[in-house]
Design a protein around this motif. Structure first.
Motif, PDB file in Angstrom:
ATOM      1  N   PHE A  83       2.871   3.130   1.859  1.00 58.26           N
ATOM      2  CA  PHE A  83       2.313   2.625   0.606  1.00 58.26           C
ATOM      3  C   PHE A  83       3.378   2.311  -0.445  1.00 58.26           C
ATOM      4  O   PHE A  83       3.437   1.204  -0.961  1.00 58.26           O
ATOM      5  CB  PHE A  83       1.271   3.596   0.053  1.00 58.26           C
ATOM      6  CG  PHE A  83       0.133   3.826   1.000  1.00 58.26           C
ATOM      7  CD1 PHE A  83      -0.576   2.773   1.539  1.00 58.26           C
ATOM      8  CD2 PHE A  83      -0.224   5.098   1.379  1.00 58.26           C
ATOM      9  CE1 PHE A  83      -1.615   2.965   2.425  1.00 58.26           C
ATOM     10  CE2 PHE A  83      -1.269   5.318   2.264  1.00 58.26           C
ATOM     11  CZ  PHE A  83      -1.969   4.243   2.785  1.00 58.26           C
ATOM     12  N   THR A 113      -3.550   2.447  -3.528  1.00 54.99           N
ATOM     13  CA  THR A 113      -4.798   2.808  -2.861  1.00 54.99           C
ATOM     14  C   THR A 113      -5.763   3.533  -3.780  1.00 54.99           C
ATOM     15  O   THR A 113      -6.872   3.835  -3.383  1.00 54.99           O
ATOM     16  CB  THR A 113      -4.504   3.715  -1.652  1.00 54.99           C
ATOM     17  OG1 THR A 113      -3.828   4.881  -2.119  1.00 54.99           O
ATOM     18  CG2 THR A 113      -3.674   2.996  -0.625  1.00 54.99           C
ATOM     19  N   VAL A 166      -1.636  -0.684   5.563  1.00 55.06           N
ATOM     20  CA  VAL A 166      -2.827  -0.068   4.965  1.00 55.06           C
ATOM     21  C   VAL A 166      -3.667   0.614   6.040  1.00 55.06           C
ATOM     22  O   VAL A 166      -4.110   1.752   5.865  1.00 55.06           O
ATOM     23  CB  VAL A 166      -3.662  -1.117   4.202  1.00 55.06           C
ATOM     24  CG1 VAL A 166      -4.997  -0.551   3.776  1.00 55.06           C
ATOM     25  CG2 VAL A 166      -2.898  -1.630   2.995  1.00 55.06           C
ATOM     26  N   ALA A 207      -3.964   4.603   6.218  1.00 60.31           N
ATOM     27  CA  ALA A 207      -5.290   5.162   5.949  1.00 60.31           C
ATOM     28  C   ALA A 207      -5.778   6.023   7.105  1.00 60.31           C
ATOM     29  O   ALA A 207      -6.378   7.089   6.875  1.00 60.31           O
ATOM     30  CB  ALA A 207      -6.281   4.030   5.680  1.00 60.31           C
TER      31      ALA A 207
END
Length: 135
Positions: free
Chosen positions: A39, A46, A123, A127
């Motif tokens: 990230f 996020t 992402v 995640a």
């Protein structure tokens, strides 16, 4: 009968306390590493404190870990005011360790080059791994 069950539950909680703390610490470490790998390296926000910290870092160049720590302290104070000391006690370890682990995992994340990775894949991978860390 009821007291026997409660005593058994309390005994199991005491036995598993060290294991739970170690699992919690490992989860925080991996979460911080994933934050730095997937990230922060690609400036992906996020949500939450870490994204707020990235936004502030973008404008001020203050380290993300410092912003996370300061913001978490402010939230702990609000937690104390509105929810009481019991909730604050539960959150202190995570507050301190997560900010420290963000700082500690920066060199590790720099060793692993994911610059070639597509943003969408960053992402998705980040995640999925964070989902496992957060339970």
């Amino acid at each position: 009968m009821k007291t026997n069950v409660l005593e058994l539950i309390n005994e199991l909680n005491k036995k598993n306390k060290l294991e739970r703390i170690l699992t919690f610490m490992i989860s925080l470490y991996v979460s911080a590493l994933i934050f730095n790998l997937f990230f922060e390296s690609q400036n992906i926000m996020t949500g939450g404190i870490t994204s707020f910290a990235l936004l502030i870092k973008y404008f001020t160049k203050i380290e993300t870990s410092i912003i996370v720590f300061i913001t978490s302290i402010v939230l702990l104070i609000l937690c104390y005011i509105f929810l009481g000391m019991k909730m604050v006690k539960r959150s202190i370890l995570g507050t301190i360790l997560y900010a420290a682990f963000i700082k500690i995992t920066i060199p590790v994340a720099n060793l692993i080059d994911l610059g070639h990775l597509d943003t969408l894949l960053s992402v998705i991978y980040g995640a999925i791994i964070l989902g496992f860390c957060n339970g």
